[in-house]
Scaffold this motif. Structure first.
Motif, PDB file in Angstrom:
ATOM      1  N   PHE A 299      -2.239  -5.941  -7.262  1.00 29.81           N
ATOM      2  CA  PHE A 299      -2.188  -6.467  -5.896  1.00 29.81           C
ATOM      3  C   PHE A 299      -1.790  -7.940  -5.885  1.00 29.81           C
TER       4      PHE A 299
ATOM      5  N   LEU B 115       2.206  -7.765  -8.712  1.00 31.99           N
ATOM      6  CA  LEU B 115       3.311  -6.816  -8.744  1.00 31.99           C
ATOM      7  C   LEU B 115       3.733  -6.456  -7.326  1.00 31.99           C
ATOM      8  N   ASP B 116       5.029  -6.296  -7.167  1.00 32.02           N
ATOM      9  CA  ASP B 116       5.564  -5.914  -5.861  1.00 32.02           C
ATOM     10  C   ASP B 116       5.912  -4.431  -5.926  1.00 32.02           C
ATOM     11  N   PHE B 117       5.127  -3.597  -5.269  1.00 32.09           N
ATOM     12  CA  PHE B 117       5.427  -2.163  -5.323  1.00 32.09           C
ATOM     13  C   PHE B 117       5.276  -1.558  -3.929  1.00 32.09           C
ATOM     14  N   ALA B 118       5.927  -0.431  -3.740  1.00 35.72           N
ATOM     15  CA  ALA B 118       5.924   0.214  -2.419  1.00 35.72           C
ATOM     16  C   ALA B 118       4.485   0.568  -2.015  1.00 35.72           C
TER      17      ALA B 118
ATOM     18  N   ARG C  80       2.085  -1.512  -1.290  1.00 40.41           N
ATOM     19  CA  ARG C  80       1.054  -2.426  -1.767  1.00 40.41           C
ATOM     20  C   ARG C  80       0.192  -2.942  -0.628  1.00 40.41           C
ATOM     21  N   LYS C  81       0.832  -3.450   0.429  1.00 39.00           N
ATOM     22  CA  LYS C  81       0.063  -4.074   1.510  1.00 39.00           C
ATOM     23  C   LYS C  81      -0.869  -3.111   2.226  1.00 39.00           C
ATOM     24  N   PRO C  82      -0.369  -1.941   2.668  1.00 38.38           N
ATOM     25  CA  PRO C  82      -1.290  -1.013   3.337  1.00 38.38           C
ATOM     26  C   PRO C  82      -2.437  -0.569   2.434  1.00 38.38           C
ATOM     27  N   LEU C  83      -2.123  -0.356   1.162  1.00 35.92           N
ATOM     28  CA  LEU C  83      -3.170   0.095   0.245  1.00 35.92           C
ATOM     29  C   LEU C  83      -4.249  -0.976   0.088  1.00 35.92           C
ATOM     30  N   TYR C  84      -3.794  -2.222  -0.086  1.00 38.23           N
ATOM     31  CA  TYR C  84      -4.767  -3.305  -0.244  1.00 38.23           C
ATOM     32  C   TYR C  84      -5.604  -3.457   1.021  1.00 38.23           C
TER      33      TYR C  84
END
Lengths: 317, 297
Positions: free
Chosen positions: B117, B120-123, B125-129
């Motif tokens: 979090f 790394l920049d991954f698809a 990431r923001k909603p999951l966090y």
């Protein structure tokens, strides 16, 4: 939603305009994305999160609309019947009131005594580690241990408290047997048990007050009390706000001490919401109804948490 | 966020604890010492009383007059009886190893995710966090009914798996660890990346060594919670041999009935491991609570 984006370096470095342009030009181009490693790193957590938090959260909501029994019987969809029953259930309201009562009774001393303890320990008297040890040690005990000790201390005939009272010529008090005092007794044990946690939070906050503030106050001729009122306490106000809300949230969840000190008996004077959920679900086997009460309880906790987020946001704004 | 979560910067008091111009025996100072003494004695008294009772014979403990020392003198009978019954050592062992496993799994999963979090920049990431941070407000007590139902379906009631796995979810720890990783200078990692190290390699040999204090703090917090947890272990475990210490104590206390000395001996034995741990690691534990105490707040 945007609050989750703190520390996003990609956004921080590229300006908003540049970001937009790039997004429209190459919508599909992955810019330095690391989907593989990213998901590999979060996968273990996501598995636990999905299985033991998200799924039960959804399933619990579903159960609250059914007449599911712990025995496996039932399970038919009953719509809002459980919620309707809960709002008309005198026992539920009493449990709710008991919980609020416990929260009020416990939060005030748990914050005030912790503050006094921290201020005195940080006042520069010798033997700091010993005071710290005495106040914090009970927090390291399991609830069962705390309950065992306090049930013994509150024992009507052989307990320490009553023997002290009687040596002063006072009458013995049936601490846990009398419904009018049993909740107070549980609060006393709770304060003893958990005050050390708030005490440590206050200690850390006091140590974080910049020394210059005190020096400036000294130059202005402020004495010990003046510094306490004009520097220390105002500096501790945000911490106090946080501790109060965390304490309210913790107190609302009370179960262990009540269940254990009341000898696993459900008594009208002490039954909290979580005790009622436990009793309905695991003694009455009514999983559907217990889930509905769980969700009503969750709604209350959620509202208080949101109030806290709002005050937090206002403070940092 | 207040600055409280930052590592406390210790002010250095002068050796006597006095500031220049302060009197050693001012009224305020004496008053402060008296109040502190009163509080400390009050807070130590219950434990002292438990110890005193545990060192008496059952006859002395269970009869009037109430006294600190029994007429028959000090005896360790209560301890030998409790330990001789055999359950307490088993429960202590169960508590120890299950709490250790819970701590390891929690810290490992949370640290890996928090690093992703943070770095790394991954698809997604923001909603999951956001979902994980939002989950901090969910009281575990609300999940008890559906979790138990789930464990029935998995056949995990009365098993160690059923005891351990649901306790490995600690969203607040992800938040705390991510905040720490955000502050670690990225240059160190970039140097390793240039040398061709994989993300996992960088995490393992660059980031983790730098994160020891925060990992210790989180581990301490999770371990204490797991060691003392009552509600879930009490629900999920019925087999006496699988019980943890808090659960075992609760079930045996009703069986022991009026054996006060043995009850107190059990309480002291159950309290001892963490108290000893605290005496050895006082500073680390206090710092750990101070950094993790506010949870995700």
């Amino acid at each position: 939603m945007t609050t989750a984006a703190v520390g996003n370096r990609a956004v921080a470095t590229a300006g908003p305009a540049a970001d937009d342009a790039e997004a429209t030009a190459t919508r599909e181009r992955p810019r330095n994305r690391e989907n593989g490693p990213g998901w590999a790193f979060v996968a273990p957590l996501v598995v636990f999160f999905a299985l033991f938090l998200v799924w039960p959260l959804i399933h619990g909501l579903y159960l609250s609309f059914t007449d599911q029994s712990m025995t496996g019987a039932g399970g038919a969809f009953v719509g809002l019947a459980n919620y309707a029953e809960a709002f008309a259930d005198a026992e539920m309201w009493r449990a709710l009131w008991n919980t609020v009562w416990f929260t009020l009774l416990s939060t005030v001393p748990l914050v005030l005594i912790a503050l006094v303890m921290a201020l005195l320990v940080e006042a520069g008297l010798p033997g700091k580690w010993l005071w710290r040890l005495s106040f914090f040690m009970p927090f390291l005990l399991a609830s069962t241990v705390v309950s065992l000790i306090w049930v013994w201390i509150f024992n009507p005939q052989l307990g320490l408290v009553n023997s002290v009272l009687q040596s002063f010529g006072l009458a013995a008090v049936p601490w846990l047997q009398d419904p009018t005092v049993s909740m107070i007794s549980i609060v006393i044990a709770t304060v003893w048990w958990t005050v050390g946690f708030n005490f440590l939070l206050y200690l850390a906050a006091i140590q974080n007050i910049p020394e210059q503030q005190y020096e400036a106050a000294s130059i202005d001729g402020a004495g010990r009390w003046r510094k306490l009122w004009s520097v220390t306490l105002p500096q501790l106000a945000p911490t106090t706000m946080l501790i109060v809300i965390l304490q309210i949230l913790a107190s609302l969840k009370v179960f262990d001490q009540i269940y254990q000190m009341m000898n696993q008996l459900v008594t009208p004077a002490t039954q909290s919401v979580v005790v009622y959920i436990f009793d309905t679900g695991f003694t009455g086997y009514r999983f559907g109804y217990a889930s509905a009460i769980s969700y009503i309880f969750f709604a209350i906790v959620l509202i208080i948490s949101l109030v806290q987020f709002r005050t937090n946001a206002r403070r940092s704004a | 966020m207040t600055a409280v979560a930052a590592r406390p910067t210790r002010r250095m008091p002068s050796s006597s604890g006095l500031k220049p111009g302060e009197k050693r025996f001012g009224v305020a100072r004496i008053l402060a010492i008296l109040v502190l003494l009163f509080l400390a004695v009050t807070w130590l008294l219950p434990l002292a009383w438990a110890v005193a009772t545990s060192l008496q014979t059952e006859a002395d403990a269970g009869s009037a007059p109430v006294s600190w020392f029994g007429e028959s003198g000090v005896t360790f009978d209560a301890y030998t009886n409790v330990l001789g019954a055999g359950n307490v050592p088993i429960w202590a062992w169960n508590s120890l190893w299950t709490s250790a496993v819970i701590t390891f799994l929690t810290v490992a999963t949370c640290a890996l995710a928090a690093y992703a979090f943070s770095r790394l920049d991954f698809a997604g990431r923001k909603p999951l966090y956001f979902a994980i941070i939002a989950a901090i407000v969910i009281p575990p007590q609300v999940l008890v009914i559906p979790l138990f139902y789930q464990m029935l379906a998995f056949g995990m009631v009365d098993t160690y798996l059923g005891l351990i796995l649901p306790q490995v979810v600690a969203p607040a720890m992800v938040f705390i660890l991510k905040k720490f990783f955000d502050q670690v200078p990225i240059e160190l990692e970039e140097a390793a990346r240039v040398d061709g190290a994989s993300r996992l390699r960088v995490f393992w040999s660059v980031v983790l060594p730098l994160s020891r204090p925060i990992l210790a703090a989180v581990s301490i917090f999770v371990f204490i919670q797991a060691w003392n947890n009552f509600l879930w272990p009490f629900l999920i475990i019925n087999d006496t041999n699988l019980m943890t210490l808090p659960v075992g104590l609760q079930t045996v206390k009703s069986a022991f009935g009026v054996q006060y000395a043995q009850n107190m001996a059990m309480a002291i034995l159950a309290a001892l491991p963490l108290i000893v741990l605290f005496l050895f690691f006082q500073r680390q534990i206090i710092r750990g609570i101070a950094t993790t105490g506010f949870g995700g707040q």
